[in-house]
Design a protein around this motif. Structure first.
Motif, PDB file in Angstrom:
ATOM      1  N   TYR A 181      14.401  12.283   4.339  1.00 40.48           N
ATOM      2  CA  TYR A 181      13.403  11.213   4.247  1.00 40.48           C
ATOM      3  C   TYR A 181      13.836  10.205   3.188  1.00 40.48           C
ATOM      4  N   LYS A 204       5.700  12.205   3.666  1.00 37.49           N
ATOM      5  CA  LYS A 204       5.221  11.876   5.014  1.00 37.49           C
ATOM      6  C   LYS A 204       3.727  11.608   4.983  1.00 37.49           C
ATOM      7  N   GLU A 205       3.014  12.449   4.222  1.00 45.85           N
ATOM      8  CA  GLU A 205       1.572  12.265   4.114  1.00 45.85           C
ATOM      9  C   GLU A 205       1.266  10.902   3.479  1.00 45.85           C
ATOM     10  N   ALA A 206       2.067  10.518   2.482  1.00 54.02           N
ATOM     11  CA  ALA A 206       1.855   9.230   1.812  1.00 54.02           C
ATOM     12  C   ALA A 206       1.924   8.091   2.820  1.00 54.02           C
ATOM     13  N   ASP A 207       2.885   8.162   3.747  1.00 55.21           N
ATOM     14  CA  ASP A 207       2.996   7.102   4.757  1.00 55.21           C
ATOM     15  C   ASP A 207       1.745   7.018   5.620  1.00 55.21           C
ATOM     16  N   SER A 227       0.840  -1.208   0.000  1.00 53.43           N
ATOM     17  CA  SER A 227       0.000   0.000   0.000  1.00 53.43           C
ATOM     18  C   SER A 227       0.870   1.252   0.000  1.00 53.43           C
ATOM     19  N   ARG A 228       2.020   1.184   0.689  1.00 55.45           N
ATOM     20  CA  ARG A 228       2.898   2.350   0.785  1.00 55.45           C
ATOM     21  C   ARG A 228       3.386   2.743  -0.615  1.00 55.45           C
ATOM     22  N   LEU A 247       0.637   9.910  -4.861  1.00 50.24           N
ATOM     23  CA  LEU A 247       0.896  11.271  -4.382  1.00 50.24           C
ATOM     24  C   LEU A 247       1.993  11.953  -5.187  1.00 50.24           C
ATOM     25  N   VAL A 269       0.529   4.357  -2.616  1.00 47.87           N
ATOM     26  CA  VAL A 269       0.220   5.729  -2.219  1.00 47.87           C
ATOM     27  C   VAL A 269       1.350   6.672  -2.632  1.00 47.87           C
ATOM     28  N   LEU A 270       2.603   6.218  -2.495  1.00 49.26           N
ATOM     29  CA  LEU A 270       3.731   7.054  -2.920  1.00 49.26           C
ATOM     30  C   LEU A 270       3.609   7.402  -4.404  1.00 49.26           C
ATOM     31  N   ALA A 320      -1.086   5.507   3.610  1.00 56.27           N
ATOM     32  CA  ALA A 320      -0.888   4.071   3.409  1.00 56.27           C
ATOM     33  C   ALA A 320      -1.275   3.306   4.676  1.00 56.27           C
TER      34      ALA A 320
END
Lengths: 187, 206
Positions: free
Chosen positions: A180, B184-187, A3-4, A11, A7-8, B190
């Motif tokens: 990050y 950070k928002e993506a984490d 899922s990570r 976004l 979403v990455l 998720a």
């Protein structure tokens, strides 16, 4: 796919769409205005890596194809994907992949700052300019019947702006790596 | 914030299913590549332009949608006429414009939901091969649309924050901050997706 990752990818595609909304800037000596959007190719590769970076741009192309004006200047729709510059748009996917592939192999977290920036810049130069221009040129010259010298001369004015983007993208990618880190490391 | 390029209307092209229009566009694109006579291509251009002309969009709207591209095509056509032959330039211009106008009409007459449904159907063979999950593509698309306005808002906030401190907002300062905030928002998103089991029980294959 986790899922990570999903979403990455989503976004980052959204981020690239936002980069397209920032008004283009004109820099004194450059004949064409430069947009932030094509910097997204270099950033996606350097920050997300090859696979996720390329998928983010596939998602962006899907958004364009279904009729969303997510490209710089509010452009979008199938007309763009059928038009003369479509080769560059499709080249973004390959460009992000190659940038990511090179960044994954050249940049280590153990390296010092300048070394990392240089690695990112090289990856962005080859993937974000070399691969993207190659796709754009081949498309125009062979799929659209434009004379090759015309294509080569036509894209010269954009080269200076794109070199500037390589520098900005490399600095940004290094800052993100410090803040990050996400780039998958390969031996 | 991201308004679609769809235009309300009742033209015959509106009534065609989105999938059929996409297929037509692909076939026309292939077909045009085999035409070389400027007369035949001129005829093809007139036919391909019809669905777009019938939309009766105001000139300003057409200029916003296609202006830059038409200019690019004309410049490249002129350059081709110079380097190769006037005929080659004309043929390239006609061929590109015909396809571009038809494509613009397909986009203007198909709603996003219909397009997405057509794309999902087209992805089915790939899903059966296990290459992609159509559901994941839909989720990713929804997330991108949902978070684009937030990212744009955050960008504006960063620019405002720089100005408030008397700094000139520069890409090399704003981009890293914008990207790290987005990642950070993506984490968080998720984790929320996995916590709610939105992708089924196999979601946690990380």
């Amino acid at each position: 796919m986790s899922s990570r990752d999903l979403v990455l990818i989503a976004l980052f595609a959204a981020l690239v769409a936002v980069l397209g909304m920032i008004p283009p800037v004109t820099i004194g000596f450059l004949p064409v205005p430069i947009t932030a959007q094509s910097m997204g190719v270099m950033l996606a590769g350097c920050i997300l890596g090859a696979r996720r970076g390329a998928l983010a741009f596939l998602l962006l192309i899907l958004m364009v194809a279904i009729g969303l004006p997510v490209l710089s200047g509010g452009r979008g729709g199938l007309a763009i994907l059928a038009g003369p510059t479509a080769g560059y748009i499709f080249g973004w996917v390959a460009g992000a992949f190659v940038t990511g592939l090179l960044a994954e192999r050249m940049v280590r977290e153990s390296q010092n700052g300048p070394r990392q920036i240089l690695g990112f810049a090289l990856a962005a130069l080859v993937g974000g300019i070399g691969v993207v221009y190659l796709f754009g040129t081949l498309w125009l010259a062979y799929a659209k019947g434009i004379a090759l010298p015309a294509v080569l001369i036509g894209q010269l004015p954009f080269l200076a702006g794109d070199l500037l983007k390589v520098a900005i993208a490399a600095l940004a990618a290094r800052s993100v790596m410090v803040g990050y880190p996400l780039l998958p490391q390969r031996g | 914030m991201i308004a679609s390029l769809y235009v309300e209307g009742r033209t015959p092209f509106h009534r065609l299913p989105a999938g059929a229009k996409l297929l037509l566009l692909v076939l026309v694109g292939i077909g045009l590549a085999f035409l070389h006579s400027p007369w035949v291509l001129g005829g093809a251009l007139v036919i391909c332009a019809m669905p777009y002309v019938l939309l009766r969009l105001p000139f300003s709207e057409t200029r916003r949608r296609l202006g830059l591209m038409v200019l690019t095509v004309l410049l490249l056509g002129l350059a081709t006429a110079w380097f190769e032959s006037p005929l080659a330039g004309l043929v390239a211009c006609l061929r590109i414009l015909a396809l571009v106008l038809l494509a613009a009409a397909v986009t203007a007459t198909s709603e996003i939901a219909d397009m997405m449904a057509a794309v999902t159907r087209a992805m089915m063979p790939l899903e059966r091969l296990g290459l992609i999950k159509a559901q994941d593509v839909g989720l990713a698309l929804g997330l991108a649309l949902r978070f684009a306005p937030e990212i744009a808002g955050r960008h504006q906030a960063l620019v405002a924050a720089h100005r408030a401190r008397g700094l000139k907002p520069r890409w090399c300062h704003i981009l890293p901050a914008l990207i790290v905030l987005t990642l950070k928002e993506a984490d968080e998103v998720a984790r929320a997706i996995d916590a709610r089991g939105l992708r089924g029980h196999k979601a946690s294959d990380r």
